[in-house]
Design a protein around this motif. Structure first.
Motif, short mmCIF file in Angstrom:
data_model
loop_
_atom_site.label_atom_id
_atom_site.label_comp_id
_atom_site.label_asym_id
_atom_site.label_seq_id
_atom_site.Cartn_x
_atom_site.Cartn_y
_atom_site.Cartn_z
N VAL A 1 0.85 -1.19 0.00
CA VAL A 1 0.00 0.00 0.00
C VAL A 1 0.89 1.24 0.00
N ALA A 2 0.52 2.25 -0.78
CA ALA A 2 1.25 3.52 -0.87
C ALA A 2 2.65 3.34 -1.48
N GLN A 3 2.85 2.29 -2.28
CA GLN A 3 4.15 2.04 -2.91
C GLN A 3 3.97 1.84 -4.41
N ALA B 1 -11.69 3.23 -2.64
CA ALA B 1 -10.78 2.09 -2.63
C ALA B 1 -9.37 2.51 -3.07
N GLU B 2 -9.30 3.37 -4.08
CA GLU B 2 -7.99 3.83 -4.55
C GLU B 2 -7.33 4.73 -3.52
N PHE B 3 -8.11 5.57 -2.85
CA PHE B 3 -7.57 6.44 -1.80
C PHE B 3 -6.96 5.59 -0.69
N GLU B 4 -7.64 4.53 -0.30
CA GLU B 4 -7.14 3.65 0.76
C GLU B 4 -5.82 2.99 0.35
N ARG B 5 -5.70 2.61 -0.93
CA ARG B 5 -4.46 1.98 -1.40
C ARG B 5 -3.30 2.96 -1.42
N GLN B 6 -3.58 4.22 -1.78
CA GLN B 6 -2.50 5.19 -1.92
C GLN B 6 -2.03 5.75 -0.57
N TYR B 7 -2.92 5.77 0.41
CA TYR B 7 -2.56 6.40 1.69
C TYR B 7 -2.55 5.43 2.88
N ASP B 8 -2.81 4.16 2.64
CA ASP B 8 -2.78 3.15 3.71
C ASP B 8 -3.69 3.56 4.87
N VAL B 9 -4.97 3.82 4.55
CA VAL B 9 -5.96 4.21 5.54
C VAL B 9 -7.22 3.37 5.36
N ASP B 10 -8.07 3.38 6.37
CA ASP B 10 -9.39 2.74 6.30
C ASP B 10 -10.44 3.84 6.33
N ILE B 11 -11.34 3.84 5.34
CA ILE B 11 -12.35 4.88 5.24
C ILE B 11 -13.74 4.28 5.46
N ILE C 1 -2.18 14.04 2.20
CA ILE C 1 -3.47 13.44 2.54
C ILE C 1 -4.54 14.47 2.87
N ASP C 2 -4.17 15.58 3.48
CA ASP C 2 -5.17 16.59 3.84
C ASP C 2 -5.76 17.25 2.60
N VAL C 3 -4.89 17.60 1.65
CA VAL C 3 -5.37 18.18 0.39
C VAL C 3 -6.19 17.15 -0.38
N ALA C 4 -5.73 15.89 -0.35
CA ALA C 4 -6.43 14.82 -1.07
C ALA C 4 -7.83 14.60 -0.50
N LEU C 5 -7.96 14.65 0.83
CA LEU C 5 -9.27 14.48 1.46
C LEU C 5 -10.24 15.57 1.04
N LYS C 6 -9.73 16.78 0.96
CA LYS C 6 -10.60 17.89 0.52
C LYS C 6 -11.04 17.67 -0.93
N THR D 1 -18.30 15.98 4.91
CA THR D 1 -17.38 16.34 5.99
C THR D 1 -16.59 15.09 6.37
N TYR D 2 -15.44 15.30 7.00
CA TYR D 2 -14.62 14.15 7.37
C TYR D 2 -13.91 14.38 8.71
N SER D 3 -13.57 13.28 9.36
CA SER D 3 -12.75 13.32 10.56
C SER D 3 -11.67 12.26 10.40
N LYS D 4 -10.48 12.54 10.93
CA LYS D 4 -9.34 11.64 10.74
C LYS D 4 -8.67 11.36 12.07
N THR D 5 -8.52 10.08 12.41
CA THR D 5 -7.81 9.66 13.61
C THR D 5 -6.82 8.57 13.20
N ASN D 6 -5.53 8.93 13.28
CA ASN D 6 -4.48 7.99 12.84
C ASN D 6 -4.76 7.52 11.42
N ASN D 7 -4.97 6.20 11.24
CA ASN D 7 -5.20 5.66 9.90
C ASN D 7 -6.67 5.38 9.61
#
Length: 299
Positions: free
Chosen positions: A103-105, A242-252, A272-277, A286-292
């Motif tokens: 992920v993210a590679q 799904a693509e966002f999760e692969r590129q940033y190693d997060v769970d949405i 990641i912050d710009v990407a989320l926007k 709207t979104y909230s982010k805690t760790n991954n």
């Protein structure tokens, strides 16, 4: 006096005293035992218990009935050694070369014919170096951009379809129920359910959840992900997530959001912050982010 099996067991463990060593050397098949052990040591793989496997072979030989001629037993031992050697050689020379990304590679692979493959995040490519001159064929799971040199038929095999090319540049994306091929140069043949579709530069072939989706002409010269950007045109929002999760190693997690609604836009892979926007503002989310872990909420 210690029995034959005990002597062999202690010899395998290098645990014979002087008297036991002399008794072991007096065994009728002492020379064969030493030759067999030497041969097995030559082909020993990592974490392979030679002593245990040799003892198993010897026990099997011992359990067989004595053959009526003196030459048969050593002949069978030599045959067993040759069989082991051949099996190992066959395995080593036919094993595929496999490259995978986390992920993210991303990574780029040079194939034996100077063709190259750029592998996107969380993807896998496998091919056989030994047979490459006779058969240019790779297996793909995930997404990759290919630059193929001219030559014999080049095939890319995926779970959802096979792509056949003759010196060209193209991108393949195969993710779960998503299969897309974009031709950037040359000619591409996409076979899905035994039917082949020919693609010229700018043409695309897209299937989502088993349904063929019509797409506009591609006007880029290469896929956007090579420049660390994912771009989408009227695609279900779930594919963007799904693509966002692969590129940033997060769970949405999506809350009050229709994951099948169509989305047109893009996001960068290095912020990641710009990407989320980029993926939330166009849909007024709207979104909230805690760790991954990220939670996206609809109105």
């Amino acid at each position: 006096m210690m029995n034959r099996e005990k002597l062999i067991s202690k010899w395998l463990d290098n645990n014979l005293n002087n008297l036991e060593l002399e008794a072991f050397k007096n065994l009728e098949d002492y020379d064969d035992l030493v030759k067999l052990d030497t041969s097995l040591q030559t082909f020993k793989a990592d974490n392979y218990d030679t002593s245990k496997e040799l003892e198993t072979v010897l026990s099997t030989i011992k359990s067989k009935k004595q053959q009526p001629t003196h030459w048969f037993k050593p002949f069978m031992r030599i045959a067993a050694i040759l069989a082991i050697c051949f099996s190992l050689y066959y395995y080593i020379t036919t094993i595929d070369t496999t490259i995978s990304t986390m992920v993210a590679q991303k990574t780029t692979i040079d194939l034996p014919d100077a063709s190259s493959v750029s592998l996107n995040a969380k993807s896998l490519l496998a091919f056989n170096k030994k047979d490459w001159k006779n058969e240019r064929e790779v297996e793909l799971q995930g997404e990759a951009f290919f630059k193929v040199t001219k030559g014999s038929t080049f095939k890319v095999i995926t779970k959802l379809g096979t792509v056949t090319v003759y010196g060209t540049q193209f991108n393949i994306k195969q993710r779960d129920n998503y299969f897309e091929v974009i031709c950037y140069e040359g000619l591409v043949g996409v076979t899905h359910n035994t039917h082949e579709t020919k693609l010229k530069p700018g043409d695309s072939f897209l299937i989502i959840d088993g349904e063929i989706i019509a797409k506009e002409k591609e006007n880029r010269s290469t896929p956007s992900w090579l420049n660390n950007e994912s771009t989408f045109k009227s695609l279900p929002y779930k594919t963007i997530i799904a693509e966002f999760e692969r590129q940033y190693d997060v769970d949405i997690t999506l809350v009050n959001i229709d994951s099948n609604q169509l989305f047109t836009g893009s996001f960068m892979h290095n912020n990641i912050d710009v990407a989320l926007k980029s993926i939330s503002l166009p849909l007024h989310l709207t979104y909230s982010k805690t760790n991954n872990t990220i939670i996206l909420k609809g109105e």
